[in-house]
Design an enzyme around this catalytic site. Sequence first.
Site: not given
Ligand code: S3P
Length: 448
Positions: A23, A27, A132, A177, A179, A334
């Site tokens: 993650s 970023r 997805r 979330s 993301q 995760d």
């Molecule tokens: C992530 C957020 C999570 C996680 C993914 C990485 C991120 O997903 O499950 O492996 O880098 O922001 P969600 O935001 O869909 O919960």
Amino acid sequence: MNNVVRRCPSAVAGRVRVPGDKSITHRALLYSALADGQARVRNLLASADCLGTVACLRALGVDIEILPIPVDDPLSGPEAIVIGRGLFGLAEPHNILDVGNSGTALRVLPGALAGQPDMIAVLTGDDSIRSRPVDRIIKPLSLMGARIEARAGGRLAPLVVMGGALTGIEYQLPMASAQVKTAILTAGLLADGETVVVEPVVSRDHTEIMLGYLGAAIAVEPLGSGAPETAGRRITITSAPYGAQDIDIPADISSAAFFIAAGILAGEDSVTVVDVGLNPTRAGFLEALSMMGAEISVDSVRTLSGEVVGEVTATRTNLQGAEIGGSMIPRLIDELPLLALLATQAEGRTIVRDASELRVKETDRITLVAAELNRLGADITPTPDGFVIEGPTLLKGAVVRSHGDHRLAMMLGVAGLVAEGETVIEGGEAVDVSFPDFFDRLDLISLA
Ligand code: S3P
């Protein structure tokens, strides 16, 4: 590719280093690309997902050089030099942007693309990515003025982003979330006026930490008086250029988790994972392990580019079943496949609830975790939003499948350490997504 893991009773021991956080790597690359100036990003995760983001950013005109791994430190991640193009400096790509298997790239890049003047970009990825949901980002970004089209009535990739002017909004996240939050905050970096994201349940906050570290105009306030790692938050961002800074990426707690689990289930002596990211919004796995009675210690805690890191030591313990749900879920989402494996070895019943998001990860992890572990002899009942796991069960080696999901492949690798006989993991190459040399490092600790 098939990977074979043999049971190794009481043989797992040692100090391990795992690769950089996935993650945070995404970023660091993106926010360095949008910065003014040059940044060195150290201990980058050079896995398929993150190299996919490197390729997408290069296609958007960002100059990224990846330096070779130093020979005297072969377990460190490589360093990247990123030349920022400023907030509005991304170039229109000549080709379709392929994010591979990366949900983070699929959901977050559109936030940056939607605010680029005169840009048309098309994003797609592998079969899993094309199944997805993306409506969760299209809805808020459209409210900001973004023009985005997607297949299946706007629900699935490929998606087409037509850049233009954005306006700030206030948006309450309907699901926890990071993301989605990050897509909106990234668009907020490019929007007129203030953008506010309200998250009733906290999700990983690497974006807020990194943008704060880089000097972007971002502020985070708690929503209530609860513990900071669980209380909701209100995040405000405005568009202001910021300068590039060097970034050090901690080791990924989600990758460390597999070795921590190996130490608990099959440790002879203790297993220590070093320089692990311990951000409280990601550390729910360690809390769940404590609830299950595991012996875990955390030492050498310090801060690295705004993120908390430390050393985690796990010792073989007999676990107890536990109930896991509520605001803890986003903080260990995760790690739930691995937690299911641990629960098969715990005394009593473990219930995981409130985790229906697991069904829209790289695979439907509720169905497949239960199916693959049950193949080894586990007793797991999938529920609409989690699992009921009866333990302890004796696991017996069998042929199991990753279904192309990196976390399933690695969880099944650890299961092989405790299952009797030999466990064959079909599709083990899925580990390339987040931890390319996972099976080699697992061999190292299980032979220690
Ligand atoms: C992530 C957020 C999570 C996680 C993914 C990485 C991120 O997903 O499950 O492996 O880098 O922001 P969600 O935001 O869909 O919960």
